[in-house]
Design a protein around this motif. Structure first.
Motif, PDB file in Angstrom:
ATOM      1  N   MET A   1      39.627  40.166  25.817  1.00 15.54           N
ATOM      2  CA  MET A   1      38.249  40.101  25.369  1.00 15.54           C
ATOM      3  C   MET A   1      37.480  41.276  25.966  1.00 15.54           C
ATOM      4  O   MET A   1      37.504  41.496  27.157  1.00 15.54           O
ATOM      5  CB  MET A   1      37.642  38.773  25.811  1.00 15.54           C
ATOM      6  CG  MET A   1      36.161  38.664  25.555  1.00 15.54           C
ATOM      7  SD  MET A   1      35.747  38.266  23.865  1.00 15.54           S
ATOM      8  CE  MET A   1      35.684  36.517  23.947  1.00 15.54           C
ATOM      9  N   ALA A   2      36.828  42.036  25.134  1.00 17.55           N
ATOM     10  CA  ALA A   2      36.055  43.201  25.563  1.00 17.55           C
ATOM     11  C   ALA A   2      34.776  42.760  26.275  1.00 17.55           C
ATOM     12  O   ALA A   2      34.254  41.686  26.031  1.00 17.55           O
ATOM     13  CB  ALA A   2      35.702  44.060  24.358  1.00 17.55           C
ATOM     14  N   MET A   3      34.294  43.622  27.159  1.00 21.77           N
ATOM     15  CA  MET A   3      33.040  43.359  27.863  1.00 21.77           C
ATOM     16  C   MET A   3      31.885  44.031  27.133  1.00 21.77           C
ATOM     17  O   MET A   3      32.054  45.078  26.519  1.00 21.77           O
ATOM     18  CB  MET A   3      33.097  43.914  29.285  1.00 21.77           C
ATOM     19  CG  MET A   3      33.989  43.151  30.216  1.00 21.77           C
ATOM     20  SD  MET A   3      33.910  43.820  31.890  1.00 21.77           S
ATOM     21  CE  MET A   3      32.305  43.210  32.417  1.00 21.77           C
ATOM     22  N   GLN A   4      30.728  43.439  27.227  1.00 17.86           N
ATOM     23  CA  GLN A   4      29.516  44.025  26.684  1.00 17.86           C
ATOM     24  C   GLN A   4      28.851  44.878  27.765  1.00 17.86           C
ATOM     25  O   GLN A   4      28.961  44.586  28.953  1.00 17.86           O
ATOM     26  CB  GLN A   4      28.552  42.928  26.235  1.00 17.86           C
ATOM     27  CG  GLN A   4      29.096  42.048  25.127  1.00 17.86           C
ATOM     28  CD  GLN A   4      29.361  42.842  23.858  1.00 17.86           C
ATOM     29  OE1 GLN A   4      28.522  43.613  23.411  1.00 17.86           O
ATOM     30  NE2 GLN A   4      30.536  42.657  23.292  1.00 17.86           N
ATOM     31  N   ALA A  27      33.362  54.673  23.113  1.00 16.80           N
ATOM     32  CA  ALA A  27      34.185  54.655  21.912  1.00 16.80           C
ATOM     33  C   ALA A  27      33.728  53.618  20.887  1.00 16.80           C
ATOM     34  O   ALA A  27      34.318  53.525  19.813  1.00 16.80           O
ATOM     35  CB  ALA A  27      35.648  54.394  22.297  1.00 16.80           C
ATOM     36  N   GLY A  28      32.718  52.840  21.225  1.00 18.52           N
ATOM     37  CA  GLY A  28      32.247  51.810  20.306  1.00 18.52           C
ATOM     38  C   GLY A  28      33.171  50.617  20.205  1.00 18.52           C
ATOM     39  O   GLY A  28      33.046  49.801  19.302  1.00 18.52           O
ATOM     40  N   ASP A  29      34.097  50.497  21.164  1.00 17.88           N
ATOM     41  CA  ASP A  29      35.087  49.420  21.096  1.00 17.88           C
ATOM     42  C   ASP A  29      34.917  48.364  22.186  1.00 17.88           C
ATOM     43  O   ASP A  29      35.688  47.421  22.258  1.00 17.88           O
ATOM     44  CB  ASP A  29      36.501  49.995  21.154  1.00 17.88           C
ATOM     45  CG  ASP A  29      36.799  50.733  22.446  1.00 17.88           C
ATOM     46  OD1 ASP A  29      35.914  50.794  23.342  1.00 17.88           O
ATOM     47  OD2 ASP A  29      37.925  51.257  22.578  1.00 17.88           O
ATOM     48  N   GLY A  30      33.917  48.531  23.058  1.00 12.80           N
ATOM     49  CA  GLY A  30      33.704  47.567  24.128  1.00 12.80           C
ATOM     50  C   GLY A  30      34.736  47.651  25.235  1.00 12.80           C
ATOM     51  O   GLY A  30      34.801  46.760  26.082  1.00 12.80           O
ATOM     52  N   ASN A  31      35.540  48.680  25.247  1.00 15.25           N
ATOM     53  CA  ASN A  31      36.575  48.840  26.272  1.00 15.25           C
ATOM     54  C   ASN A  31      36.476  50.145  27.044  1.00 15.25           C
ATOM     55  O   ASN A  31      37.130  50.299  28.069  1.00 15.25           O
ATOM     56  CB  ASN A  31      37.974  48.768  25.650  1.00 15.25           C
ATOM     57  CG  ASN A  31      38.387  47.363  25.336  1.00 15.25           C
ATOM     58  OD1 ASN A  31      38.176  46.446  26.118  1.00 15.25           O
ATOM     59  ND2 ASN A  31      38.979  47.172  24.169  1.00 15.25           N
ATOM     60  N   HIS A  66      43.211  41.070  33.863  1.00 18.32           N
ATOM     61  CA  HIS A  66      42.127  40.463  33.088  1.00 18.32           C
ATOM     62  C   HIS A  66      41.960  41.147  31.737  1.00 18.32           C
ATOM     63  O   HIS A  66      41.625  40.509  30.757  1.00 18.32           O
ATOM     64  CB  HIS A  66      40.799  40.528  33.858  1.00 18.32           C
ATOM     65  CG  HIS A  66      40.749  39.602  35.021  1.00 18.32           C
ATOM     66  ND1 HIS A  66      41.175  39.960  36.270  1.00 18.32           N
ATOM     67  CD2 HIS A  66      40.333  38.322  35.114  1.00 18.32           C
ATOM     68  CE1 HIS A  66      41.012  38.947  37.089  1.00 18.32           C
ATOM     69  NE2 HIS A  66      40.508  37.944  36.414  1.00 18.32           N
ATOM     70  N   GLY A  67      42.131  42.464  31.720  1.00 16.92           N
ATOM     71  CA  GLY A  67      42.078  43.208  30.469  1.00 16.92           C
ATOM     72  C   GLY A  67      40.718  43.263  29.797  1.00 16.92           C
ATOM     73  O   GLY A  67      40.632  43.568  28.620  1.00 16.92           O
ATOM     74  N   GLU A  68      39.644  42.977  30.533  1.00 21.24           N
ATOM     75  CA  GLU A  68      38.332  42.955  29.909  1.00 21.24           C
ATOM     76  C   GLU A  68      37.720  44.344  29.767  1.00 21.24           C
ATOM     77  O   GLU A  68      36.955  44.583  28.850  1.00 21.24           O
ATOM     78  CB  GLU A  68      37.383  42.071  30.716  1.00 21.24           C
ATOM     79  CG  GLU A  68      37.777  40.613  30.693  1.00 21.24           C
ATOM     80  CD  GLU A  68      36.840  39.774  31.521  1.00 21.24           C
ATOM     81  OE1 GLU A  68      35.640  39.758  31.214  1.00 21.24           O
ATOM     82  OE2 GLU A  68      37.313  39.145  32.472  1.00 21.24           O
ATOM     83  N   LEU A  69      38.012  45.228  30.711  1.00 19.05           N
ATOM     84  CA  LEU A  69      37.429  46.557  30.705  1.00 19.05           C
ATOM     85  C   LEU A  69      38.542  47.563  30.949  1.00 19.05           C
ATOM     86  O   LEU A  69      39.130  47.607  32.022  1.00 19.05           O
ATOM     87  CB  LEU A  69      36.352  46.671  31.791  1.00 19.05           C
ATOM     88  CG  LEU A  69      35.613  47.988  31.915  1.00 19.05           C
ATOM     89  CD1 LEU A  69      34.929  48.351  30.595  1.00 19.05           C
ATOM     90  CD2 LEU A  69      34.585  47.910  33.022  1.00 19.05           C
ATOM     91  N   HIS A  70      38.838  48.353  29.939  1.00 14.63           N
ATOM     92  CA  HIS A  70      39.964  49.272  30.009  1.00 14.63           C
ATOM     93  C   HIS A  70      39.634  50.541  30.783  1.00 14.63           C
ATOM     94  O   HIS A  70      40.445  51.012  31.578  1.00 14.63           O
ATOM     95  CB  HIS A  70      40.437  49.621  28.596  1.00 14.63           C
ATOM     96  CG  HIS A  70      41.568  50.587  28.571  1.00 14.63           C
ATOM     97  ND1 HIS A  70      42.845  50.240  28.967  1.00 14.63           N
ATOM     98  CD2 HIS A  70      41.618  51.882  28.223  1.00 14.63           C
ATOM     99  CE1 HIS A  70      43.622  51.304  28.858  1.00 14.63           C
ATOM    100  NE2 HIS A  70      42.905  52.306  28.410  1.00 14.63           N
ATOM    101  N   ALA A  71      38.464  51.124  30.553  1.00 16.80           N
ATOM    102  CA  ALA A  71      38.137  52.401  31.189  1.00 16.80           C
ATOM    103  C   ALA A  71      36.639  52.476  31.494  1.00 16.80           C
ATOM    104  O   ALA A  71      35.810  52.056  30.699  1.00 16.80           O
ATOM    105  CB  ALA A  71      38.523  53.559  30.274  1.00 16.80           C
ATOM    106  N   LEU A  72      36.339  53.023  32.690  1.00 15.53           N
ATOM    107  CA  LEU A  72      34.956  53.218  33.093  1.00 15.53           C
ATOM    108  C   LEU A  72      34.842  54.588  33.754  1.00 15.53           C
ATOM    109  O   LEU A  72      35.382  54.810  34.833  1.00 15.53           O
ATOM    110  CB  LEU A  72      34.519  52.131  34.073  1.00 15.53           C
ATOM    111  CG  LEU A  72      33.082  52.214  34.576  1.00 15.53           C
ATOM    112  CD1 LEU A  72      32.111  51.982  33.415  1.00 15.53           C
ATOM    113  CD2 LEU A  72      32.839  51.215  35.687  1.00 15.53           C
TER     114      LEU A  72
END
Length: 80
Positions: A1-4, A27-31, A66-72
């Motif tokens: 699940m992507a994070m907002q 990227a507009g993908d929430g990740n 968790h896979g919620e946030l791929h890159a920051l």
């Protein structure tokens, strides 16, 4: 699940209440986000330590399990 973006900002503000926080969805993908955090708590700390503090504020959500946030892409600095 992507994070907002709002959720990322809320988590960071919980740890750095007086910070200026800007979150951009790259990227507009929430990740894939970029974050800029300007906080007095960073004064005198190395950039690595500053980033570690922000990652800790995200409470494991950047953790692969968790896979919620791929890159920051993170930028931190002190006010001034």
């Amino acid at each position: 699940m992507a994070m907002q973006a709002a959720e990322i900002e809320t988590l960071i503000r919980e740890s750095f209440p007086g910070a200026v926080v800007e979150i951009r969805d790259l990227a507009g993908d929430g990740n894939h986000y970029a974050a800029t955090v300007v906080a007095e708590e960073f004064r005198g700390l190395s950039r690595v330590k500053q980033h570690q503090m922000v990652y800790a504020a995200l409470k494991g959500r950047m953790d692969g399990s968790h896979g919620e946030l791929h890159a920051l892409a993170l930028t931190t600095r002190v006010p001034g």
